[in-house]
Design a protein around this motif. Structure first.
Motif, mmCIF file in Angstrom:
data_model
loop_
_atom_site.group_PDB
_atom_site.id
_atom_site.type_symbol
_atom_site.label_atom_id
_atom_site.label_comp_id
_atom_site.label_asym_id
_atom_site.label_seq_id
_atom_site.Cartn_x
_atom_site.Cartn_y
_atom_site.Cartn_z
ATOM 1 N N TYR A 1 37.433 -12.663 4.492
ATOM 2 C CA TYR A 1 38.770 -12.519 5.090
ATOM 3 C C TYR A 1 39.479 -11.236 4.656
ATOM 4 C CZ TYR A 1 41.159 -14.636 0.937
ATOM 5 O OH TYR A 1 41.672 -14.920 -0.304
ATOM 6 N N GLU A 2 40.449 -10.844 5.486
ATOM 7 C CA GLU A 2 41.198 -9.581 5.332
ATOM 8 C C GLU A 2 40.272 -8.367 5.301
ATOM 9 O OE1 GLU A 2 44.620 -9.421 2.722
ATOM 10 O OE2 GLU A 2 44.704 -11.608 2.676
ATOM 11 N N GLY A 3 39.215 -8.437 6.109
ATOM 12 C CA GLY A 3 38.261 -7.334 6.215
ATOM 13 C C GLY A 3 37.013 -7.625 5.419
ATOM 14 N N ALA A 4 35.916 -7.972 6.114
ATOM 15 C CA ALA A 4 34.668 -8.323 5.444
ATOM 16 C C ALA A 4 34.136 -7.141 4.637
ATOM 17 C CB ALA A 4 33.632 -8.768 6.479
ATOM 18 N N SER A 5 33.248 -7.431 3.699
ATOM 19 C CA SER A 5 32.730 -6.398 2.789
ATOM 20 C C SER A 5 32.115 -5.226 3.538
ATOM 21 C CB SER A 5 31.708 -7.016 1.835
ATOM 22 O OG SER A 5 32.339 -7.862 0.908
ATOM 23 N N ASP A 6 31.339 -5.500 4.584
ATOM 24 C CA ASP A 6 30.715 -4.406 5.331
ATOM 25 C C ASP A 6 31.759 -3.529 6.012
ATOM 26 O OD1 ASP A 6 28.159 -5.080 4.598
ATOM 27 O OD2 ASP A 6 27.800 -6.350 6.344
ATOM 28 N N VAL A 7 32.857 -4.138 6.450
ATOM 29 C CA VAL A 7 33.943 -3.349 7.053
ATOM 30 C C VAL A 7 34.599 -2.462 6.002
ATOM 31 C CG1 VAL A 7 36.197 -3.500 8.187
ATOM 32 C CG2 VAL A 7 34.329 -5.028 8.888
ATOM 33 N N GLN A 8 34.759 -2.980 4.790
ATOM 34 C CA GLN A 8 35.341 -2.162 3.719
ATOM 35 C C GLN A 8 34.459 -0.946 3.428
ATOM 36 O OE1 GLN A 8 38.426 -2.963 2.909
ATOM 37 N NE2 GLN A 8 38.088 -4.701 4.266
ATOM 38 N N LYS A 9 33.136 -1.114 3.529
ATOM 39 C CA LYS A 9 32.240 0.026 3.333
ATOM 40 C C LYS A 9 32.469 1.091 4.398
ATOM 41 C CE LYS A 9 28.559 -2.579 1.025
ATOM 42 N NZ LYS A 9 27.150 -3.027 1.081
ATOM 43 N N VAL A 10 32.704 0.662 5.639
ATOM 44 C CA VAL A 10 32.993 1.623 6.712
ATOM 45 C C VAL A 10 34.291 2.369 6.411
ATOM 46 C CG1 VAL A 10 33.605 1.820 9.153
ATOM 47 C CG2 VAL A 10 31.744 0.294 8.460
ATOM 48 N N VAL A 11 35.314 1.635 5.966
ATOM 49 C CA VAL A 11 36.608 2.248 5.625
ATOM 50 C C VAL A 11 36.435 3.297 4.535
ATOM 51 C CG1 VAL A 11 38.901 1.812 4.642
ATOM 52 C CG2 VAL A 11 37.963 0.242 6.356
ATOM 53 N N ILE A 12 35.704 2.935 3.485
ATOM 54 C CA ILE A 12 35.492 3.841 2.363
ATOM 55 C C ILE A 12 34.689 5.053 2.790
ATOM 56 C CG2 ILE A 12 34.401 4.074 0.081
ATOM 57 C CD1 ILE A 12 34.969 0.978 -0.214
ATOM 58 N N ALA A 13 33.643 4.841 3.571
ATOM 59 C CA ALA A 13 32.808 5.963 4.011
ATOM 60 C C ALA A 13 33.604 6.926 4.889
ATOM 61 C CB ALA A 13 31.596 5.431 4.779
ATOM 62 N N ARG A 14 34.410 6.406 5.791
ATOM 63 C CA ARG A 14 35.214 7.282 6.658
ATOM 64 C C ARG A 14 36.202 8.105 5.838
ATOM 65 N NH1 ARG A 14 36.511 3.144 11.742
ATOM 66 N NH2 ARG A 14 34.465 3.366 12.763
ATOM 67 N N ALA A 15 36.786 7.466 4.822
ATOM 68 C CA ALA A 15 37.731 8.202 3.959
ATOM 69 C C ALA A 15 37.002 9.321 3.218
ATOM 70 C CB ALA A 15 38.387 7.251 2.967
ATOM 71 N N ALA A 16 35.786 9.050 2.742
ATOM 72 C CA ALA A 16 35.016 10.062 2.023
ATOM 73 C C ALA A 16 34.608 11.202 2.960
ATOM 74 C CB ALA A 16 33.792 9.424 1.386
ATOM 75 N N LEU A 17 34.211 10.852 4.181
ATOM 76 C CA LEU A 17 33.765 11.873 5.139
ATOM 77 C C LEU A 17 34.917 12.743 5.637
ATOM 78 C CD1 LEU A 17 31.268 9.657 7.132
ATOM 79 C CD2 LEU A 17 30.670 11.653 5.735
ATOM 80 N N ASP A 18 36.114 12.158 5.668
ATOM 81 C CA ASP A 18 37.286 12.897 6.147
ATOM 82 C C ASP A 18 37.938 13.723 5.044
ATOM 83 O OD1 ASP A 18 36.910 11.860 8.643
ATOM 84 O OD2 ASP A 18 38.396 10.251 8.416
ATOM 85 N N ALA A 19 37.510 13.541 3.792
ATOM 86 C CA ALA A 19 38.151 14.235 2.678
ATOM 87 C C ALA A 19 37.900 15.738 2.742
ATOM 88 C CB ALA A 19 37.630 13.676 1.362
#
Length: 379
Positions: free
Chosen positions: A361-379
């Motif tokens: 809930y509140e964003g499954a673990s795999d979704v959190q990985k996508v969020v983190i990866a996008r933040a790293a790629l956009d840095a």
């Protein structure tokens, strides 16, 4: 006794340490609750948390801001004592998070009631066809005269069936996808709102499938601007995802605490389990996971409290690591308890059931990985 040395970390102020000490004492005197009737238990917990003054931290009054470190400390402490108590507190915050951040003076009257424990709130975002992908929300809100008419379905809604008020997200159509959603404050007695099904899950919580059939809401029910629903939802999750990590941390601390007592007391081959190097290896791994999770959770909370506009990356890291780590810690605790670890009613068995949903809930673990990866790629 759970380790409290983390309270001396520079993330915290004296008020946070006092909060932790006071709540721990309250929990020792009031928890765990009787879970035989989950609905009744949740109502009772909300009332008692309100009477104790703890729910005032679940929302922000006019001119106030949410203190995320306090939210995390409360959720960690409650979860360590009783998972259902954590649930009851968390939903008062998440359910009214949109009103805390964007609500009008009229809407905040509901917030006053939930912060005192006189009303129970729900957060109606998930649908049968959309969970983590909020842009796929299909529930509609069509403008009609001086209000809106809502139609659609929501599922896995926490406090569904017992809530007095819901924040519900629906498509108002200002733009395609996520940009065409709006948030509404909907009383549970609104004509046309139906509880279709109560949903039973592995760790009993009040959940329901809701149906909205021509539910009419006034213009004053709109939270924030029309079409700003996705922004509202993400702002709420930006705060409360860190607290999910804190709840997982509370479960993990309790599992480690139970395991330490077990391996010191249990004898194997004429000596305590704690004397075995393999067991010591498990304990070391568990302690490491707990501290690493705590650092990520309280970094995210501190960063938000220091004024960061968004902590999407930090909150995603906190939720992902803390929930996954807690699963590993609790699994190890079950193993160290042997047959007792899977016996119903034993603390580590209940923790094993409680932790699983937090990775979804509140964003499954795999979704959190996508969020983190996008933040790293956009840095």
């Amino acid at each position: 006794m759970a380790d409290r040395s983390f309270l001396s970390w520079p993330f915290f102020e004296d008020r946070h340490r006092a909060l932790a000490e006071g709540l721990d004492a309250w929990c020792a005197a009031n928890l765990p609750a009787d879970h035989a009737d989950v609905d009744a238990a949740c109502r009772d917990l909300v009332a008692r948390l309100g009477a104790g003054g703890w729910l005032r931290h679940s929302g922000a009054g006019a001119g106030e801001s949410l203190d995320v470190r306090s939210l995390c400390i409360i959720r960690e402490t409650l979860a360590r004592h009783d998972g259902l108590a954590d649930f009851a507190f968390a939903m008062q915050g998440l359910g009214m998070g949109a009103v805390s951040l964007f609500g009008t003076a009229e809407q905040r009257e509901w917030l006053d009631r939930t912060r005192s424990g006189r009303a129970i709130s729900g957060f109606a975002l998930t649908e049968p066809g959309s969970g983590s992908d909020v842009a796929r929300t299909a529930t509609t809100a069509v403008r009609d005269g001086d209000g809106f008419v809502l139609n659609g379905e929501k599922t896995y809604i926490s406090n569904g069936g017992i809530a007095d008020v819901y924040v519900v997200f629906a498509r108002t159509g200002e733009a395609p996808g996520a940009r065409g959603l709006s948030a509404f404050l909907m009383p549970a007695d609104a004509p046309g709102l139906e509880v279709v099904e109560r949903i039973e899950v592995v760790a009993p919580h009040p959940l329901a499938h809701l149906r909205l059939m021509d539910v009419r809401l006034p213009e004053s029910a709109l939270i924030g601007a029309p079409g700003a629903g996705f922004k509202v939802a993400m702002a709420v999750l930006d705060v409360f995802r860190s607290t999910v990590g804190a709840a997982a941390l509370g479960f993990a601390r309790r599992a480690l605490e139970e395991s330490l007592a077990r391996v010191k007391d249990r004898q194997l081959f004429g000596a305590p389990l704690a004397d075995l190097q393999m067991v010591q290896g498990h304990i070391a791994d568990m302690a490491l996971e707990v501290d690493a999770a705590a650092l990520l959770v309280y970094r995210a909370a501190w960063t938000k409290d220091m004024g960061a506009a968004r902590v999407t990356r930090e909150a995603a890291m906190a939720k992902l690591y803390a929930t996954e780590a807690a699963q590993r810690v609790i699994d190890a605790a079950v193993q160290l308890h042997g047959g007792d670890g899977v016996r119903k009613g034993v603390i580590v068995e209940s923790l094993y059931r409680e932790i699983r949903a937090l990775r979804i809930y509140e964003g499954a673990s795999d979704v959190q990985k996508v969020v983190i990866a996008r933040a790293a790629l956009d840095a």
